[in-house]
Scaffold this motif. Structure first.
Motif, PDB file in Angstrom:
ATOM      1  N   SER A 160     -90.903  29.114 -52.236  1.00 43.98           N
ATOM      2  CA  SER A 160     -92.149  29.542 -52.853  1.00 43.98           C
ATOM      3  C   SER A 160     -92.958  30.331 -51.832  1.00 43.98           C
ATOM      4  O   SER A 160     -93.112  29.898 -50.685  1.00 43.98           O
ATOM      5  CB  SER A 160     -92.919  28.305 -53.319  1.00 43.98           C
ATOM      6  N   LEU A 161     -93.477  31.500 -52.251  1.00 45.39           N
ATOM      7  CA  LEU A 161     -94.133  32.413 -51.305  1.00 45.39           C
ATOM      8  C   LEU A 161     -95.631  32.492 -51.562  1.00 45.39           C
ATOM      9  O   LEU A 161     -96.066  32.498 -52.721  1.00 45.39           O
ATOM     10  CB  LEU A 161     -93.542  33.815 -51.484  1.00 45.39           C
ATOM     11  N   ASP A 162     -96.407  32.609 -50.483  1.00 46.85           N
ATOM     12  CA  ASP A 162     -97.829  32.887 -50.652  1.00 46.85           C
ATOM     13  C   ASP A 162     -97.995  34.393 -50.907  1.00 46.85           C
ATOM     14  O   ASP A 162     -97.030  35.149 -50.831  1.00 46.85           O
ATOM     15  CB  ASP A 162     -98.611  32.408 -49.422  1.00 46.85           C
ATOM     16  N   TRP A 163     -99.236  34.798 -51.187  1.00 44.06           N
ATOM     17  CA  TRP A 163     -99.448  36.172 -51.670  1.00 44.06           C
ATOM     18  C   TRP A 163     -99.491  37.232 -50.571  1.00 44.06           C
ATOM     19  O   TRP A 163     -99.635  38.409 -50.854  1.00 44.06           O
ATOM     20  CB  TRP A 163    -100.747  36.237 -52.474  1.00 44.06           C
ATOM     21  N   THR A 164     -99.337  36.820 -49.299  1.00 44.04           N
ATOM     22  CA  THR A 164     -99.497  37.800 -48.233  1.00 44.04           C
ATOM     23  C   THR A 164     -98.187  38.484 -47.864  1.00 44.04           C
ATOM     24  O   THR A 164     -98.134  39.237 -46.891  1.00 44.04           O
ATOM     25  CB  THR A 164    -100.141  37.163 -46.982  1.00 44.04           C
TER      26      THR A 164
ATOM     27  N   ALA B  60     -90.485  32.529 -41.229  1.00 45.97           N
ATOM     28  CA  ALA B  60     -89.421  31.536 -41.448  1.00 45.97           C
ATOM     29  C   ALA B  60     -88.695  31.718 -42.783  1.00 45.97           C
ATOM     30  O   ALA B  60     -87.919  30.857 -43.180  1.00 45.97           O
ATOM     31  CB  ALA B  60     -90.014  30.133 -41.376  1.00 45.97           C
ATOM     32  N   ILE B  61     -88.911  32.840 -43.472  1.00 45.63           N
ATOM     33  CA  ILE B  61     -88.294  32.988 -44.802  1.00 45.63           C
ATOM     34  C   ILE B  61     -86.768  32.921 -44.721  1.00 45.63           C
ATOM     35  O   ILE B  61     -86.121  32.300 -45.560  1.00 45.63           O
ATOM     36  CB  ILE B  61     -88.777  34.282 -45.490  1.00 45.63           C
TER      37      ILE B  61
ATOM     38  N   ALA C 112     -84.572  36.916 -47.802  1.00 48.46           N
ATOM     39  CA  ALA C 112     -84.061  35.654 -48.355  1.00 48.46           C
ATOM     40  C   ALA C 112     -82.612  35.776 -48.828  1.00 48.46           C
ATOM     41  O   ALA C 112     -81.880  34.790 -48.864  1.00 48.46           O
ATOM     42  CB  ALA C 112     -84.947  35.205 -49.514  1.00 48.46           C
ATOM     43  N   GLY C 113     -82.206  36.976 -49.196  1.00 51.80           N
ATOM     44  CA  GLY C 113     -80.855  37.139 -49.733  1.00 51.80           C
ATOM     45  C   GLY C 113     -80.814  36.767 -51.204  1.00 51.80           C
ATOM     46  O   GLY C 113     -81.852  36.496 -51.822  1.00 51.80           O
ATOM     47  N   LYS C 114     -79.602  36.728 -51.752  1.00 47.54           N
ATOM     48  CA  LYS C 114     -79.460  36.584 -53.210  1.00 47.54           C
ATOM     49  C   LYS C 114     -79.166  35.151 -53.653  1.00 47.54           C
ATOM     50  O   LYS C 114     -79.142  34.849 -54.835  1.00 47.54           O
ATOM     51  CB  LYS C 114     -78.316  37.493 -53.689  1.00 47.54           C
ATOM     52  N   HIS C 115     -78.910  34.266 -52.676  1.00 46.37           N
ATOM     53  CA  HIS C 115     -78.425  32.948 -53.071  1.00 46.37           C
ATOM     54  C   HIS C 115     -79.541  31.926 -53.260  1.00 46.37           C
ATOM     55  O   HIS C 115     -79.285  30.738 -53.448  1.00 46.37           O
ATOM     56  CB  HIS C 115     -77.431  32.446 -52.013  1.00 46.37           C
ATOM     57  N   VAL C 116     -80.802  32.385 -53.182  1.00 47.64           N
ATOM     58  CA  VAL C 116     -81.896  31.436 -53.332  1.00 47.64           C
ATOM     59  C   VAL C 116     -82.871  32.003 -54.372  1.00 47.64           C
ATOM     60  O   VAL C 116     -82.954  33.221 -54.544  1.00 47.64           O
ATOM     61  CB  VAL C 116     -82.570  31.189 -51.948  1.00 47.64           C
ATOM     62  N   THR C 117     -83.565  31.113 -55.105  1.00 46.94           N
ATOM     63  CA  THR C 117     -84.563  31.565 -56.076  1.00 46.94           C
ATOM     64  C   THR C 117     -85.905  31.694 -55.368  1.00 46.94           C
ATOM     65  O   THR C 117     -86.215  30.901 -54.476  1.00 46.94           O
ATOM     66  CB  THR C 117     -84.626  30.554 -57.252  1.00 46.94           C
ATOM     67  N   LEU C 118     -86.675  32.710 -55.731  1.00 45.05           N
ATOM     68  CA  LEU C 118     -88.007  32.876 -55.146  1.00 45.05           C
ATOM     69  C   LEU C 118     -89.066  32.498 -56.180  1.00 45.05           C
ATOM     70  O   LEU C 118     -88.854  32.654 -57.389  1.00 45.05           O
ATOM     71  CB  LEU C 118     -88.214  34.311 -54.662  1.00 45.05           C
ATOM     72  N   GLN C 119     -90.192  31.989 -55.682  1.00 45.28           N
ATOM     73  CA  GLN C 119     -91.303  31.609 -56.562  1.00 45.28           C
ATOM     74  C   GLN C 119     -92.589  32.197 -55.990  1.00 45.28           C
ATOM     75  O   GLN C 119     -92.799  32.208 -54.787  1.00 45.28           O
ATOM     76  CB  GLN C 119     -91.406  30.085 -56.636  1.00 45.28           C
TER      77      GLN C 119
END
Ligand code: CP3
Length: 365
Positions: A279-283, A266-267, A293-300
């Protein structure tokens, strides 16, 4: 005058800038479950005051003190209010306790749709959870602008899962069975939870929370189709309505983070769901996640929490690889889930300092 009008401006706003997609001179870092059992001072505090987990959560001065404990040790870029996602089922009338050695214990669980009548559906979360709001305001004052303060809530499906399956691992997938056998009652419960979560998050911002995280910790077990039907619409609704309600009442919306654990499928959808940060888990490999995700969102994220058991060299090199994969912009460093209770706090320090060091190095080159 509103509560937030009396609060100090935040000096270190790295995390807010990263969440909004503005440039950052280094990568901000915090940890899920950064306060709690792995810190000796948490155990000492609990013993000294002879209190249980929810006593601390419900006493604003205690919740404030425990929120600040990790900030005294580590160079963190955010605090997160010490509380729990299970305060919402409590307000709805379900007794919940955390018992040493047993984990989370409910006084009753939802078994059939008739049990929805046992819930206090008209409960006023703003009034009944005023202790969380008081703890937030108190902590904002105590932080005195040092770094931003997170508020948070569980997401509807994760709360529903706990209310049906309880805290320990259920031998039967009862909550998932509800989705198939009682889809209408499931939607009714999820909608009720959604309403409460929106009111709760809005109140947290009014009390001083500067960024919000929504925990859909049990997302992975739904699979793509049930996630699309029973989680995503509510997550979206929460993001849109929280921001809308804040605007309508004269408050500026704050950045919102969604943590849907194990929901790789669902990313793409999550990156277009009204949240500023995914926010992403480690897998999942960060490079792959960024591509989707593309460039318009921040990842954690998303260091494997078990790397906090590794030797210093291995931990540092994993942090370096993680930063190289995510890049230093539109990124917030964190673990892929919470800190485990038997982690050595010195390794948390190594993690935090390594993020600072490597991200400054990468930004300088
Ligand atoms: O991140 C932070 O530092 C803020 C505090 C926080 C807690 N719980 C404190 C806590 C947050 C953000 C949570 C969220 C939470 N609670 C989630 C979502 C995140 C995740 O981990 O997936 C979930 C699923 C819960 C439900 C919950 N509460 C569980 C499964 C447990 C552990 C039970 C056990 O004994 O193993 C809790 C209790 C809890 N919440 C503790 C803490 C520090 C441990 C309390 C203690 O024994 O002292």
């Amino acid at each position: 005058m509103s509560t937030t009008a009396t609060l100090t401006q935040t000096e270190n706003d790295l995390i807010l800038r990263a969440a909004r997609g503005q440039p950052t001179e280094r990568v901000p870092v915090w940890l899920m479950r950064q306060a709690g059992r792995y810190l000796p001072e948490y155990g000492e505090f609990k013993l000294k005051h002879n209190v249980g987990f929810f006593d601390m959560v419900k006493t604003p001065s205690m919740a404030c003190e425990i929120t600040l404990q990790p900030l005294r040790r580590f160079n963190l870029d955010a605090a997160i209010i010490f509380s729990d996602i299970l305060v919402i089922p409590q307000v709805l009338g379900m007794g919940v306790d955390v018992v040493e050695g047993k984990g989370v214990i409910f006084d009753f669980l939802l078994q059939t749709p008739d049990d929805l009548d046992k819930l206090h559906q008209d409960a006023d979360v703003v009034r009944d959870l005023s202790y969380v709001m008081d703890a937030i305001t108190m902590t904002r004052h105590a932080l005195n602008g040092q770094c931003p303060l997170f508020g948070f809530s569980g997401a509807p499906w994760t709360l529903m899962k706990f209310m049906i399956d309880g805290g320990s691992h259920s031998p039967l997938p009862k909550a998932r069975k509800w989705l198939v056998t009682y889809p209408d009652a499931s939607r009714k419960l999820l909608q009720l939870l959604c309403e409460k979560v929106v009111d709760y998050l809005v109140a947290q911002v009014k009390a001083g929370a500067q960024i919000l995280q929504v925990f859909e910790s049990c997302a992975g077990e739904l699979g793509p189709d049930h996630f699309a039907e029973f989680s995503l619409p509510y997550l979206k609704d929460i993001a849109y309505r929280t921001k809308e309600k804040l605007c309508e009442t004269g408050f500026e919306p704050v950045p919102m983070v969604v943590f849907a654990k194990d929901a790789h499928f669902a990313i793409d959808d999550l990156s277009n769901s009204g949240y500023d940060v995914v926010s992403l888990d480690w897998t999942i490999n960060p490079t792959h996640a960024r591509r989707i995700a593309g460039k318009h969102v921040t990842l954690q994220g998303n260091l494997n929490p078990c790397l906090l058991y590794a030797k210093e060299g291995e931990l540092k090199s994993a942090v370096k690889t993680m930063l190289q994969r995510f890049g230093t912009q539109r990124y917030i460093a964190n673990l892929g889930h919470g800190v485990h209770k038997d982690v050595n706090p010195d390794n948390v320090e190594t993690f935090v300092n390594a993020v600072h060091m490597f991200s400054e190095d990468i930004n300088a080159t």
